[in-house]
Scaffold this active site. Sequence first.
Site, PDB file in Angstrom:
ATOM      1  N   ASP A   5      -7.856   6.811  -4.840  1.00 49.87           N
ATOM      2  CA  ASP A   5      -6.682   7.604  -5.232  1.00 49.87           C
ATOM      3  C   ASP A   5      -6.825   9.113  -5.044  1.00 49.87           C
ATOM      4  O   ASP A   5      -5.843   9.853  -5.206  1.00 49.87           O
ATOM      5  CB  ASP A   5      -6.292   7.289  -6.690  1.00 49.87           C
ATOM      6  CG  ASP A   5      -7.409   7.542  -7.696  1.00 49.87           C
ATOM      7  OD1 ASP A   5      -8.278   8.409  -7.448  1.00 49.87           O
ATOM      8  OD2 ASP A   5      -7.409   6.862  -8.745  1.00 49.87           O
TER       9      ASP A   5
ATOM     10  N   TYR B 155       0.827  -1.207   0.000  1.00 50.71           N
ATOM     11  CA  TYR B 155       0.000   0.000   0.000  1.00 50.71           C
ATOM     12  C   TYR B 155       0.863   1.260   0.000  1.00 50.71           C
ATOM     13  O   TYR B 155       0.493   2.273  -0.597  1.00 50.71           O
ATOM     14  CB  TYR B 155      -1.001  -0.019   1.172  1.00 50.71           C
ATOM     15  CG  TYR B 155      -2.208  -0.868   0.829  1.00 50.71           C
ATOM     16  CD1 TYR B 155      -3.266  -0.339   0.088  1.00 50.71           C
ATOM     17  CD2 TYR B 155      -2.264  -2.203   1.175  1.00 50.71           C
ATOM     18  CE1 TYR B 155      -4.346  -1.125  -0.265  1.00 50.71           C
ATOM     19  CE2 TYR B 155      -3.342  -3.005   0.830  1.00 50.71           C
ATOM     20  CZ  TYR B 155      -4.392  -2.452   0.097  1.00 50.71           C
ATOM     21  OH  TYR B 155      -5.453  -3.228  -0.276  1.00 50.71           O
TER      22      TYR B 155
ATOM     23  N   GLY C   5     -15.685   3.452 -16.167  1.00 45.86           N
ATOM     24  CA  GLY C   5     -14.419   2.803 -15.855  1.00 45.86           C
ATOM     25  C   GLY C   5     -14.480   1.773 -14.746  1.00 45.86           C
ATOM     26  O   GLY C   5     -13.512   1.624 -13.995  1.00 45.86           O
TER      27      GLY C   5
ATOM     28  N   CYS D 238      -9.057   2.414  16.713  1.00 46.20           N
ATOM     29  CA  CYS D 238      -8.957   3.687  17.443  1.00 46.20           C
ATOM     30  C   CYS D 238      -9.265   4.899  16.548  1.00 46.20           C
ATOM     31  O   CYS D 238      -9.486   5.996  17.042  1.00 46.20           O
ATOM     32  CB  CYS D 238      -7.559   3.879  18.015  1.00 46.20           C
ATOM     33  SG  CYS D 238      -7.123   2.665  19.250  1.00 46.20           S
TER      34      CYS D 238
ATOM     35  N   HIS E  46     -14.742   2.867  -1.054  1.00 47.54           N
ATOM     36  CA  HIS E  46     -13.688   1.940  -0.645  1.00 47.54           C
ATOM     37  C   HIS E  46     -12.561   2.633   0.124  1.00 47.54           C
ATOM     38  O   HIS E  46     -11.451   2.117   0.196  1.00 47.54           O
ATOM     39  CB  HIS E  46     -13.117   1.206  -1.872  1.00 47.54           C
ATOM     40  CG  HIS E  46     -14.102   0.267  -2.510  1.00 47.54           C
ATOM     41  ND1 HIS E  46     -13.897  -0.322  -3.740  1.00 47.54           N
ATOM     42  CD2 HIS E  46     -15.300  -0.196  -2.069  1.00 47.54           C
ATOM     43  CE1 HIS E  46     -14.941  -1.104  -4.036  1.00 47.54           C
ATOM     44  NE2 HIS E  46     -15.804  -1.033  -3.044  1.00 47.54           N
TER      45      HIS E  46
ATOM     46  N   GLN F  62     -15.371   4.088  -6.417  1.00 45.15           N
ATOM     47  CA  GLN F  62     -14.734   2.938  -5.763  1.00 45.15           C
ATOM     48  C   GLN F  62     -13.236   3.188  -5.638  1.00 45.15           C
ATOM     49  O   GLN F  62     -12.518   2.387  -5.053  1.00 45.15           O
ATOM     50  CB  GLN F  62     -14.952   1.681  -6.605  1.00 45.15           C
ATOM     51  CG  GLN F  62     -16.413   1.319  -6.810  1.00 45.15           C
ATOM     52  CD  GLN F  62     -16.564   0.300  -7.940  1.00 45.15           C
ATOM     53  OE1 GLN F  62     -16.443  -0.898  -7.734  1.00 45.15           O
ATOM     54  NE2 GLN F  62     -16.829   0.785  -9.140  1.00 45.15           N
TER      55      GLN F  62
HETATM   56  P1  OAD Z   1     -11.451  -3.027 -12.515  1.00 43.08           P
HETATM   57  O1  OAD Z   1      -9.988  -3.138 -12.703  1.00 43.08           O
HETATM   58  O2  OAD Z   1     -12.193  -4.246 -12.114  1.00 43.08           O
HETATM   59  O3  OAD Z   1     -12.119  -2.489 -13.866  1.00 43.08           O
HETATM   60  C1  OAD Z   1     -11.586  -1.402 -14.563  1.00 43.08           C
HETATM   61  C2  OAD Z   1     -12.470  -1.103 -15.728  1.00 43.08           C
HETATM   62  O4  OAD Z   1     -11.988   0.067 -16.337  1.00 43.08           O
HETATM   63  C3  OAD Z   1     -12.521  -2.190 -16.795  1.00 43.08           C
HETATM   64  O5  OAD Z   1     -13.871  -2.480 -17.130  1.00 43.08           O
HETATM   65  C4  OAD Z   1     -11.784  -1.546 -17.983  1.00 43.08           C
HETATM   66  O6  OAD Z   1     -12.314  -1.951 -19.247  1.00 43.08           O
HETATM   67  C5  OAD Z   1     -12.063  -0.090 -17.724  1.00 43.08           C
HETATM   68  N1  OAD Z   1     -11.091   0.840 -18.336  1.00 43.08           N
HETATM   69  C6  OAD Z   1      -9.780   0.647 -18.620  1.00 43.08           C
HETATM   70  N2  OAD Z   1      -9.244   1.761 -19.144  1.00 43.08           N
HETATM   71  C7  OAD Z   1     -10.231   2.687 -19.192  1.00 43.08           C
HETATM   72  C8  OAD Z   1     -10.308   4.047 -19.637  1.00 43.08           C
HETATM   73  N3  OAD Z   1      -9.240   4.690 -20.153  1.00 43.08           N
HETATM   74  N4  OAD Z   1     -11.498   4.684 -19.548  1.00 43.08           N
HETATM   75  C9  OAD Z   1     -12.580   4.061 -19.027  1.00 43.08           C
HETATM   76  N5  OAD Z   1     -12.566   2.791 -18.595  1.00 43.08           N
HETATM   77  C10 OAD Z   1     -11.410   2.108 -18.671  1.00 43.08           C
HETATM   78  O7  OAD Z   1     -11.692  -1.814 -11.496  1.00 43.08           O
HETATM   79  P2  OAD Z   1     -12.975  -1.513 -10.605  1.00 43.08           P
HETATM   80  O8  OAD Z   1     -14.226  -1.813 -11.345  1.00 43.08           O
HETATM   81  O9  OAD Z   1     -12.785  -0.153 -10.058  1.00 43.08           O
HETATM   82  O10 OAD Z   1     -11.686  -2.933  -4.596  1.00 43.08           O
HETATM   83  O11 OAD Z   1     -12.800  -2.568  -9.444  1.00 43.08           O
HETATM   84  C11 OAD Z   1     -13.686  -2.518  -8.365  1.00 43.08           C
HETATM   85  C12 OAD Z   1     -12.954  -2.846  -7.084  1.00 43.08           C
HETATM   86  O12 OAD Z   1     -12.226  -4.075  -7.237  1.00 43.08           O
HETATM   87  C13 OAD Z   1     -11.875  -1.854  -6.710  1.00 43.08           C
HETATM   88  O13 OAD Z   1     -12.371  -0.740  -6.008  1.00 43.08           O
HETATM   89  C14 OAD Z   1     -10.987  -2.675  -5.827  1.00 43.08           C
HETATM   90  C15 OAD Z   1     -10.888  -3.906  -6.698  1.00 43.08           C
HETATM   91  O14 OAD Z   1     -10.510  -5.062  -6.093  1.00 43.08           O
HETATM   92  C16 OAD Z   1     -11.021  -3.086  -3.467  1.00 43.08           C
HETATM   93  O15 OAD Z   1      -9.806  -2.998  -3.392  1.00 43.08           O
HETATM   94  C17 OAD Z   1     -11.913  -3.336  -2.310  1.00 43.08           C
END
Ligand code: OAD
Length: 263
Positions: free
Chosen positions: A120, A83, A203, A147, A135, A117
């Site tokens: 950053d 992290y 995204g 704490c 998240h 989600q």
């Molecule tokens: P993912 O990595 O699962 O999905 C990313 C998505 O972004 C995919 O559908 C890609 O096609 C899309 N993508 C890639 N480049 C892009 C661009 N330039 N413009 C738009 N879309 C684009 O990420 P999340 O859906 O955010 O949770 O994942 C959800 C959660 O799973 C995260 O918050 C994290 C992860 O494990 C935790 O850590 C709890």
Amino acid sequence: MVPSRVDPDQSASASAFAIPEALALRLRVARRVAVLTGAGISAESGVPTFRDAQTGMWARFDPLELATPAAFARQPRIVWDWYAWRRELVAAAAPNPGHYALAAIERHVPDFLLITQNVDGLHQAAGSTRIVELHGNIARVKCARGCGGVDTWEDAASEPPRCPRCGAFLRPDVVWFEEMLPVDELLRAERAARDCELMLVVGTSAEVHPAAALPAMARACGATVAEVNPSATPLSDRIDYVLRGPSGIVLPALVAAAWPPAI
Ligand code: OAD
């Protein structure tokens, strides 16, 4: 990928993507808009997604070894270091035109909520203020025993830093797999999903619940739902508009189509 500070209102890329007229009109007249974002919106800022096959975090690392309470109990230093590496990566990133476009939409819409989600902080860096972080946020650190948050800490070599109050390890203030989402944030997100007239889903692979359920909730309550993603997701067949492209191109084009710049 080059981080950009281009404001979407002036972006030359704004006309590079054809936006359906009906969607632009829907956005222009909507009083209540919700947006759900995932890692893809930050991809053009150089922050890796999780599930993209070649470049995603989970192609290189095992989430069960890094992003669960059990992983932290087993190997706290490795999890802390992973992290810390991501915190540095994110700190060096800048918002891209997609983030700025969402901040621009917020300025136009009276009742707006950005549900992310992402951990950053790039939406806030782009000027978004009405935001819910489902998240957590990787810049924050908290006591692993509950704490609360800690503003400063000293890194030791062999283990994570300790909570100044109870001596437990400190951990990133993010939601891990098998953990509950923050209740107030989730309730705000669900309320916005139920109440909005238009939801933009940007995204996200729409694979992680409960966030992934929000677009269906919005649609069931009568909202128009549009997805912005270069790839298909489980949502793509079940919503009103699919804008197949990178959010750094599509979202500025959407803003320009909804609120054309005065000549
Ligand atoms: P993912 O990595 O699962 O999905 C990313 C998505 O972004 C995919 O559908 C890609 O096609 C899309 N993508 C890639 N480049 C892009 C661009 N330039 N413009 C738009 N879309 C684009 O990420 P999340 O859906 O955010 O949770 O994942 C959800 C959660 O799973 C995260 O918050 C994290 C992860 O494990 C935790 O850590 C709890």
